[in-house]
Write an enzyme that holds these catalytic residues in place. Sequence first.
Site, mmCIF file in Angstrom:
data_model
loop_
_atom_site.group_PDB
_atom_site.id
_atom_site.type_symbol
_atom_site.label_atom_id
_atom_site.label_comp_id
_atom_site.label_asym_id
_atom_site.label_seq_id
_atom_site.Cartn_x
_atom_site.Cartn_y
_atom_site.Cartn_z
ATOM 1 N N GLY A 482 0.763 -1.232 0.000
ATOM 2 C CA GLY A 482 0.000 0.000 0.000
ATOM 3 C C GLY A 482 0.796 1.285 0.000
ATOM 4 O O GLY A 482 0.264 2.329 -0.373
ATOM 5 N N ASN A 647 8.795 11.106 -3.085
ATOM 6 C CA ASN A 647 7.500 11.487 -3.653
ATOM 7 C C ASN A 647 6.650 12.112 -2.548
ATOM 8 O O ASN A 647 6.088 11.402 -1.706
ATOM 9 C CB ASN A 647 6.798 10.251 -4.226
ATOM 10 N N PRO A 648 6.543 13.426 -2.487
ATOM 11 C CA PRO A 648 5.781 14.074 -1.419
ATOM 12 C C PRO A 648 4.327 13.615 -1.344
ATOM 13 O O PRO A 648 3.733 13.607 -0.264
ATOM 14 C CB PRO A 648 5.870 15.564 -1.774
ATOM 15 N N LYS A 649 3.762 13.219 -2.475
ATOM 16 C CA LYS A 649 2.353 12.822 -2.504
ATOM 17 C C LYS A 649 2.135 11.499 -1.773
ATOM 18 O O LYS A 649 1.280 11.392 -0.879
ATOM 19 C CB LYS A 649 1.882 12.717 -3.957
ATOM 20 N N THR A 650 2.890 10.481 -2.140
ATOM 21 C CA THR A 650 2.725 9.184 -1.486
ATOM 22 C C THR A 650 3.298 9.200 -0.072
ATOM 23 O O THR A 650 2.790 8.506 0.815
ATOM 24 C CB THR A 650 3.383 8.064 -2.308
ATOM 25 N N LYS A 717 15.110 7.887 4.464
ATOM 26 C CA LYS A 717 14.942 7.249 5.769
ATOM 27 C C LYS A 717 13.679 6.390 5.867
ATOM 28 O O LYS A 717 13.644 5.433 6.624
ATOM 29 C CB LYS A 717 14.900 8.313 6.875
ATOM 30 N N VAL A 719 9.067 6.574 5.746
ATOM 31 C CA VAL A 719 8.003 7.310 6.436
ATOM 32 C C VAL A 719 6.798 6.444 6.802
ATOM 33 O O VAL A 719 5.803 6.951 7.294
ATOM 34 C CB VAL A 719 7.524 8.506 5.581
ATOM 35 N N GLY A 720 6.863 5.145 6.606
ATOM 36 C CA GLY A 720 5.683 4.309 6.816
ATOM 37 C C GLY A 720 5.200 4.248 8.247
ATOM 38 O O GLY A 720 4.020 4.034 8.498
ATOM 39 N N GLU A 721 6.119 4.429 9.218
ATOM 40 C CA GLU A 721 5.736 4.215 10.612
ATOM 41 C C GLU A 721 5.861 5.437 11.513
ATOM 42 O O GLU A 721 5.229 5.504 12.569
ATOM 43 C CB GLU A 721 6.567 3.057 11.180
#
Length: 755
Positions: A482, A647-650, A717, A719-721
Amino acid sequence: MREPSTMTMQPNMTKAGFGTPLSRVDGPAKVTGQAKYAAEFARADLLHGHVHTARIAKGKIKRIDTARALDVAGVVDVITHENRPHVTWLPIKMKDMTAPPVGSPFRALYGPDIIYSGQPIALVVAESEEIARYASSLLEVEYEWAEFRTDLNEAREDGFSPLIPRVGYHKPKSRGDGEGAFAASPVQVVGEYHLMPEHHNPMEMFASTVFWEEDGTITIYDKTQGVKNSHWYVCSALGFDRDKVRVLSPFVGGAFGSGLRPQYQLYLAGLAAKKLERSVRVVMTRQEMFGHGYRPECYQTVKLGAEEDGRLNAIVSSAVTATSSFEHYMETIVNWGALTYRCDNAKLDYEIAAIDTFTPCDMRAPGGATGMNLFEIAMDELAYACGIDPLELRLRNYAERQQIKDKPWTSRALRECYEQGARRFGWEKRSHEPRSMRDGRELIGWGMATGVWEAMMGPTSVRAVLSADGALKVGTATADMGPGTYTMMTQIAAATTGLPVEKITAELGDTELPFSPVEGGSWTAASTGSAVQKACESLLEELFDKARHLDGCPLSGAHHDDIDFADGRIVLKDNPAIGMRFDEILAAAGMDELEVKEMARPGVLNMMKKARNTHSAVFVEVRVDEEVGMARVTRIVDAVAAGRIINPKTARSQILGGCVFAIGMALTEETLADHRIGRFMNHNLAEYHVPVNADVPEIDVIFVEEHDTEVSPIGVKGVGEIGIVGTAAAIANALFHATGKRIRDLPITIDKLMT
């Protein structure tokens, strides 16, 4: 996934460099239904398995009568521990970044023993899912009950499990004299903080579809965060030859850590296919999704000692979390606050207590979301004990080095996160006293907290193939559950090669692709992205070497420093009109395609010398109806320092998802057990309250500029968490500011606010 584009290069084709807000390349396939998930692959002879689960928490199966189920028309078999095919002993060590905890991993239908409520004890295989489900209701099972314990509070009072670390776990490192410094501190805060169990609940249930071929080879479509893990598991547990098994997972409908380990539906589908030599699908029901891993319940005690100006003298923190009776699952709970804030004295301890449930598992920011959120509530208490603004308290205890290992960070723009987040939120307008802000019957509260997570990278291989028509494929075995991995791979390949997005195809989720670790830990962008860039750079280098050795090539006298890559051409920097198209070079060299494979690895020496973390500062506004205790989050500002943003959007979407997770953790999500029968009771989405649209406010995400050339080859780095870490605490702190009630038990539900 899209087929590779064969259209001619046009000036208006999509360019996607680093930092471009590119829309998802797989978006059209998802919204039009072309994207297929694990339970959507079909063939004419496919059988369906339905799982029958145990109704007791501990004991044995004395008798299981399958006769009535087998009499149902369309039922092919009922597989139990009494008639299953031979299975091999399952090795414990996993050949990946995610290993199971120390212990004896669970295997369904292995024997008559029951070790948790909801354990699969039979698989009904039929010509349709409806028939299998009905036949399952006809099974008659007689149990022998045994005493069980599912209450963590009772378990921790009886004594802890021995501290046997999971792979990669390190016991917390204390420093100085934590207890002595705490006792001598003029300001002291002591609290026990509690988090209830949480379940992942992705939209897609766990499913495995196994296609059986006449020669004994099998193709498995599995919901997983790592096809290599599923492949290893099936071959090891069920005895399949490695070269006869292929696992694919092209799309994953969310997982949040629950797919890091293979779940039992994969084992059962493979077992049934092996026994029947037929194609079989097994899909968990929503209720069964509560019968495997979850975020474990936690009790964390925090003692903070400080000077009257708020400067920390001591951090004393201990925690106990739940594990199963058969595996020692551990997270990193008490380290986070102690590594974040400057303090010379810290005493840290962490234990686990065994209960009779399935083993907990990683859930978005495992350990950090629990430990840091609970610790940040204690920091807010310290701010009020000292009479200091909560943001000012954190600035006074700002650490220039990682405190536990006394290392410098590769980068740390946390101070900038505080400044930019506070400015955007309007923090300077906040009144300090609780219950001092209101709008009519609603109390208004403003709270904040610090977030910290790991910035990791794992060795990853990527294959890049340039075809004769100038189209490029980049592939690795990672997943896309996702976050936009397809898009990230495409964008990095486009930025590296100069090709437009339409000429690039990303491939993933296939064991026939090069090795990649499981997708998780926020390491995929750094790991896979670095490998994509390296493979593309290597491909371009080989392409240029071939070009300059061609007879009559306009680039023959050029060196690497003299050229550039743009729009599918190699051109001279000082005269872009001179150059050759990629497809022209391949044609002139007599090649149908050019293929390279490269592996990117983290810098081991750098990992040892420096700390690598993402950081954030979260500011939250809540409103509480004073009469009925109804709380709602009305505004969030999350300032994040995560290195280079591809990608700033995702990336923004990932932070939004983390914040929504945090709203659930803070206000709604808790899995409730009836300890008289040892079972989670609210095992559905009607009673397990995941935040919905009405619960989610305006969320403002700030990506603080942070250049880091050491954390990963591409400066990423992940950003998912980080979006969930600290956010639940900021909500809890805002609720205190609104109501004056300090609640240390998450989630903070209406009953707790009204008490």
